[in-house]
Design an enzyme around this catalytic site. Structure first.
Site, PDB file in Angstrom:
ATOM      1  N   ASP A  11       4.768  24.956  65.009  1.00  0.00           N
ATOM      2  CA  ASP A  11       5.496  23.695  65.125  1.00  0.00           C
ATOM      3  C   ASP A  11       4.557  22.496  65.071  1.00  0.00           C
ATOM      4  OD1 ASP A  11       7.923  22.070  65.920  1.00  0.00           O
ATOM      5  OD2 ASP A  11       6.619  21.656  67.628  1.00  0.00           O
ATOM      6  N   ASN A  13      18.250  16.037  64.625  1.00  0.00           N
ATOM      7  CA  ASN A  13      17.698  14.722  64.944  1.00  0.00           C
ATOM      8  C   ASN A  13      18.512  13.573  64.361  1.00  0.00           C
ATOM      9  OD1 ASN A  13      15.633  15.608  66.599  1.00  0.00           O
ATOM     10  ND2 ASN A  13      14.253  15.983  64.884  1.00  0.00           N
ATOM     11  N   ASP A  59       8.851  16.936  51.855  1.00  0.00           N
ATOM     12  CA  ASP A  59       9.124  16.002  50.757  1.00  0.00           C
ATOM     13  C   ASP A  59      10.281  16.496  49.894  1.00  0.00           C
ATOM     14  OD1 ASP A  59       7.024  14.505  51.646  1.00  0.00           O
ATOM     15  OD2 ASP A  59       5.876  14.573  49.784  1.00  0.00           O
ATOM     16  N   GLU A  64       4.375  23.749  60.151  1.00  0.00           N
ATOM     17  CA  GLU A  64       5.196  22.556  59.950  1.00  0.00           C
ATOM     18  C   GLU A  64       4.272  21.359  60.094  1.00  0.00           C
ATOM     19  OE1 GLU A  64       8.656  19.751  61.865  1.00  0.00           O
ATOM     20  OE2 GLU A  64       7.431  21.069  63.118  1.00  0.00           O
TER      21      GLU A  64
END
Length: 614
Positions: A259, A394, A322, A296
């Site tokens: 992470d 999120n 991206d 990540e």
């Protein structure tokens, strides 16, 4: 050094803890009778000894300086939660059936990310197991589990873990997780575990009382940074490397998703990630099968995945954000925060062809140049998606792509991911068009901490123009709303989406041109002034062309291929897929003019000259 409680059999256990900040350390066994056993001081601040008269199931604390009882920093099990005693487990007792398991090559990964607590109504490891055959039959080859390290309470994304070695009690604990991994291997699936090495959760985190695990020289968005390069950092690094190896060794995990490695601050000459990759490689050789590390990162930095000989850290792959951002901005109206850096078909075209869109290019969001070129890196090193836990969860209301952009856009996004030259990742439920949100949720017993999380969420969303209040992360209803409704996959529009994903995955598996990640045998292009993008891939004589209209208007274009007979294999606009009706012919020859309906995709394959009817 293997830290924690290592059961040796015959009622004895070796206890090892790194506690240079303590003047004395005892093992406190609060059972009946209660016992206090002093540990012996060793080198570098370690305390260790073998204690007899204990067995698996015995619970214990480490007592520091004769005063404070604290759970084991390397506890394998916290049955009473993050503040309770640790429990001894016998790692050798589980009846593994995967002795002949050799793993799945990275290039064959089709990843399915899931959150154990919301994947089923039960929210346990055991409840995941019955769904594995269906996922495998659909075309998934690897299950990625969001973090399972023990966190406070029973509801959490998992990134607030306070005990990196302990498996969450409410999910089923160590034996439940082992049973899930064993079942995955029995089904022919790899298991990827999400681990967090950039911070620890705030509640139940007592590590600073033992040793300098944290540093105030850096700060992460989630709290104190881990001390990877300051005084005492050698043993901190050893702790987290041992954690990674423990998941491989004791739980038979195939790969770790690391992470937010951009929040691992280490400016030493030998970066922690490089050392982790080297030790993982050594362990893989000893074990006789590969174990993988997937990062990540928001840095667009190829050093993560370049070999040490190339000046890199040697990780095996990384998430390719991206690609997600370029695709998402074309299908939605999102242009705020980091999305302001994207929005053109040229960005997505570059993501298909090269990888990173930002290769030391100016970023309006960051107001500086950003990234590095990934043109030379193989496609198998990039994991792409149209949605994941971060990109959904999120958002203020946790909306999935199908809710934000609609059914047609969700189909088109699925095709972009699964026909891409990269490793695809699906987020649980997207394969049948799940519309339940994936919201941010916690269950902190500490009311002050719960309020701090509420305030923090409000602050996070100031970069966006979303209206209203975010759902309360502490409210159990926020968690319940995030549960999947998997029974929907058998009915109506959800069944159509499910079949569409299955067809895409079947084509990806069966067609040589699509079977393996490959940027070399690929061309991509756009049509100026339109929302159209095309992708051509080939392997030997097998060639395919995918057409994408990512906008809301139909577009005419010349079919981007030389002469030959091309057969349509998939068309999202067809009524079969609950589209408005196709405008594309079943067969094409040469560069004919065709019309793409809005928000649609199609796949054509060049027919062999000797068999035009196949």
């Amino acid at each position: 050094m293997e830290v924690g409680a290592s059961y040796l059999g015959n009622g004895s256990c070796r206890f090892t803890v790194w506690a240079p900040r303590a003047d004395s350390v005892e093992v406190h066994l609060p059972g009946s009778p209660e016992r206090l056993v002093p540990l012996k001081a060793g080198e570098l601040g370690y305390w260790e000894d073998v204690v007899t008269g204990v067995s698996p199931g015995s619970r214990y604390f480490f007592r520091l300086n004769g005063e404070h009882d604290r759970p084991d920093p390397a506890s394998r099990y916290q049955p009473e939660g993050v503040h309770g005693p640790s429990e001894i487990i016998d790692q050798s007792a589980f009846p593994w059936s995967d002795h002949n398991w050799g793993g799945i090559p990275l290039e064959d990964f089709v990843i399915y990310e899931l959150h154990v607590g919301t994947f089923t109504p039960e929210g346990t490891f055991a409840a995941v197991i019955p769904h594995l055959p269906e996922l495998h039959e659909m075309g998934v080859t690897a299950i990625e589990i969001m973090p399972v390290a023990q966190f406070p309470g029973e509801r959490n994304w998992g990134y607030d873990g306070a005990y990196p070695f302990a498996v969450q009690t409410s999910y089923g604990g160590p034996s439940g997780f082992k049973a899930l991994v064993d079942a995955c291997h029995r089904e022919g699936l790899s298991l990827i575990l999400d681990v967090v090495y950039n911070h620890l959760g705030p509640e139940g985190n007592y590590l600073r009382e033992f040793a300098p695990y944290f540093t105030d020289r850096y700060r992460t968005p989630w709290g104190e940074a881990i001390n990877f390069d300051g005084p005492g950092s050698d043993e901190v690094r050893a702790y987290f490397i041992e954690n990674a190896l423990a998941w491989f060794r004791d739980y038979h995990v195939d790969a770790l998703r690391l992470d937010a490695v951009h929040a691992i601050f280490d400016f030493s000459a030998r970066n922690f990630l490089q050392e982790l990759a080297e030790r993982t490689g050594e362990y893989s050789q000893e074990a006789g099968r590969p174990h993988l590390l997937i990062a990540e990162s928001d840095l667009d930095d190829v050093r993560l995945i370049r070999t040490a000989e190339q000046g890199g850290y040697g990780l095996h792959a990384q998430w390719h954000d991206d690609f997600h951002h370029a695709l998402h901005t074309l299908l939605t109206e999102d242009r705020e925060a980091y999305y302001q850096d994207f929005g053109s078909t040229a960005d997505l075209c570059k993501a298909f062809r090269e990888g990173f869109v930002y290769d030391w290019r100016y970023s309006p969001y960051r107001q500086r140049r950003h990234g590095s070129s990934s043109r030379e890196q193989p496609a198998r090193q990039f994991v792409v998606c149209s949605q994941n836990h971060d990109q959904i969860g999120n958002r203020m209301q946790g909306e999935r792509l199908i809710t934000v952009a609609g059914f047609a856009a969700a189909k088109t996004a699925a095709a972009a991911v699964l026909l891409s030259p990269y490793i695809p990742l699906l987020f649980m439920g997207e394969e049948y068009g799940e519309e339940a949100p994936f919201l941010f949720f916690v269950s902190f017993p500490d009311p002050d901490l719960a309020e701090a999380v509420r305030s923090g969420r409000r602050e996070e969303f100031r970069a966006f123009s979303w209206k209203g209040e975010p759902p309360d992360p502490q409210d159990p209803e926020t968690f319940r709303r995030s549960r999947l409704k998997r029974e929907q996959r058998h009915h109506g529009r959800n069944r159509t989406m499910f079949d569409f994903y299955r067809q895409l995955l079947r084509l990806r598996k069966e067609l040589p041109a699509l079977r393996h990640p490959d940027k070399e045998n690929l061309e991509a292009g756009t049509q100026a002034g339109t929302s159209v993008l095309w992708l051509s891939r080939w392997k030997g004589v097998d060639r395919v062309i995918a057409l994408f209209n990512l906008g809301g208007e139909k577009v005419s274009l010349n079919f981007p291929a030389a002469s030959g007979s091309w057969k349509k294999l998939l068309d999202s606009a067809e009524e079969l897929w609950q589209g408005p009706g196709s405008l594309l012919p079943q067969h094409l020859t040469g560069s004919e003019a065709v019309v793409l309906p809005p928000l649609s995709c199609a796949l054509y394959r060049l027919e062999p000259k000797h068999d035009k009817v196949q």
